[in-house]
Design an enzyme around this catalytic site. Structure first.
Site, short mmCIF file in Angstrom:
data_model
loop_
_atom_site.label_atom_id
_atom_site.label_comp_id
_atom_site.label_asym_id
_atom_site.label_seq_id
_atom_site.Cartn_x
_atom_site.Cartn_y
_atom_site.Cartn_z
N ASP A 51 51.58 -4.62 -59.82
CA ASP A 51 52.77 -3.93 -59.32
C ASP A 51 54.00 -4.54 -59.99
OD1 ASP A 51 53.64 -2.16 -56.69
OD2 ASP A 51 55.13 -3.67 -57.26
N ASP B 155 61.76 4.97 -65.89
CA ASP B 155 60.67 5.56 -66.68
C ASP B 155 60.36 4.70 -67.90
OD1 ASP B 155 60.49 7.62 -64.90
OD2 ASP B 155 61.54 9.10 -66.16
N GLU C 124 54.91 2.49 -59.29
CA GLU C 124 54.92 1.35 -60.22
C GLU C 124 53.62 0.54 -60.15
OE1 GLU C 124 57.14 -0.19 -56.50
OE2 GLU C 124 56.67 1.71 -57.49
#
Length: 405
Positions: free
Chosen positions: A271, A288, A317
């Site tokens: 993560d 992004d 994410e």
């Protein structure tokens, strides 16, 4: 005299080739060839998809079995057609067509061995026993050159297929040599050799159109598969792909008796630390770019250590990596390098250097896992343990540690 002979030959050719028996032979031949071609394409495609060496070998064996089965079907079925005096000729030409298809269609080197072995076997078993030493020597020279010709085709397939004049020339030479070999064993009129070569070229013309169709279908399938299974932003596999892979892996390990000690499998969840800050501070476009940057780094680092691992974007994410053949400690060593590399290579965006770190948790599949959810929930729990501890932490089997840079 030549005119009379030509008319006689033409008349006999029409009698031989334009009949219901001939139509039956042609339909049977195309049916068998279509089956062999379709099955071989399917198995080649599936073998290429797999990362398992044993599955690839099994695919090669199955393709070889299908080809041999096709040859045997031609051998057994054509003589059953009543009043068919030319069934032997058709049988031979059908087998030659099948060998030529194998040469152009089969990707596996071991499957193509049939084309290398067939000419020498024909010499030893059929031609040498019935021909004089001088004639046998001539046939030996022809077939040695022919094996070299097959080798050349094998290594220049793309060029030959893409230019029809080359493709046509290869068919003519291939058919001509094989029919000269057959003439060396059996007695028949020489004028039938060019007729058989013309017939072979006709077969291949129809089969080529079928090959083009099936190749387009395979490419479209591959494109659609990528569209379905690849995350368009990060270009790694998506959650749907992960669900499919995970289900297959767990089923394989739970149903087939794989040893988790001999062939372990580990899974990591990663993560991006404080990802929301990237979006809030620099905008969603920057977010992004962070996702693409991290995914690219994951893939590049994995290629250095383990080509069998797969990266998935699970959502937002979060990313997942499946390590095949690695226990949790081995996977942890790779993960540490991934985390170091991510931290040491910040994202460059609009003249700014944006440092990025990831937290991760990793575990290996265990005999006590009743289903995949048990495995997944443990990995998820370890990842959150890392995140709750700080940035750039790794939890391995519930033991958390900071990744040193």
């Amino acid at each position: 005299m030549p005119v009379k002979f030509t008319l006689t030959v033409l008349q006999q050719w029409i009698v031989d080739y334009f009949s219901l028996n001939t139509l039956a032979i042609v339909l049977i031949t195309f049916g068998i060839i279509t089956f062999v071609l379709t099955a071989s394409y399917y198995l080649s495609f599936k073998s290429a998809e797999s990362k398992s060496a044993s599955i690839k070998r099994t695919g090669e064996i199955l393709i070889a079995v299908i080809i041999i089965t096709g040859l045997e079907l031609i051998k057994k079925l054509l003589p059953l057609i009543p009043n068919s005096g030319i069934s032997d000729i058709y049988r031979a030409n059908s087998a030659i067509v099948l060998l030529l298809i194998v040469l152009f269609s089969a990707r596996q080197r071991s499957v193509n061995i049939v084309n290398y072995v067939a000419p020498p076997l024909l010499l030893l078993l059929e031609i040498y026993p019935v021909r004089s030493l001088k004639v046998s020597f001539l046939f030996t020279i022809i077939n040695l050159a022919f094996v070299g010709f097959i080798y050349f085709i094998r290594h220049h397939k793309a060029t030959i297929i893409n230019k029809y004049s080359y493709y046509l020339l290869v068919q003519i030479v291939f058919g001509l040599v094989w029919w000269i070999n057959i003439w060396g064993i059996y007695t028949f009129d020489l004028y039938k050799i060019p007729l058989m070569v013309i017939e072979l070229v006709g077969y291949m013309l129809i089969i080529r159109s079928y090959q083009v169709t099936i190749t387009k279908f395979a490419r479209n399938y591959e494109y659609m598969s990528d569209e379905i299974n690849i995350d368009p932003l990060t270009q790694v596999r998506n959650r749907l792909s992960f669900n499919n892979v995970a289900a297959k892996l767990f089923k394989r390990y739970s149903n087939t008796g794989f040893s988790l000690d001999a062939t372990p499998i580990s899974m990591a969840m990663l993560d991006i630390d404080h990802f929301k800050k990237f979006n809030d501070t620099y905008g969603h476009v920057a977010g992004d770019e962070v996702l693409k940057h991290v995914a690219s780094n994951f893939k590049n680092e994995l290629l250095k250590f383990d080509s069998t691992s797969q990266v998935f974007r699970f959502g937002g994410e979060e990313f997942i990596i499946i390590f095949r053949g690695s226990n949790s400690e081995q996977a942890a060593q790779i993960l540490k390098q991934i985390q170091r590399s991510t931290a040491e290579n910040p994202l460059r965006l609009d003249g700014k250097s944006l440092p990025v770190t990831v937290s991760a948790g990793v575990s290996q599949l265990k005999p006590g896992d009743q289903d995949f959810d048990d495995f997944f929930e443990r990995v998820d729990r370890y990842m959150y343990k890392s995140k709750n501890t700080g940035n750039n932490y790794l939890t391995v089997e519930n033991k958390v540690s900071k990744v040193d840079l």
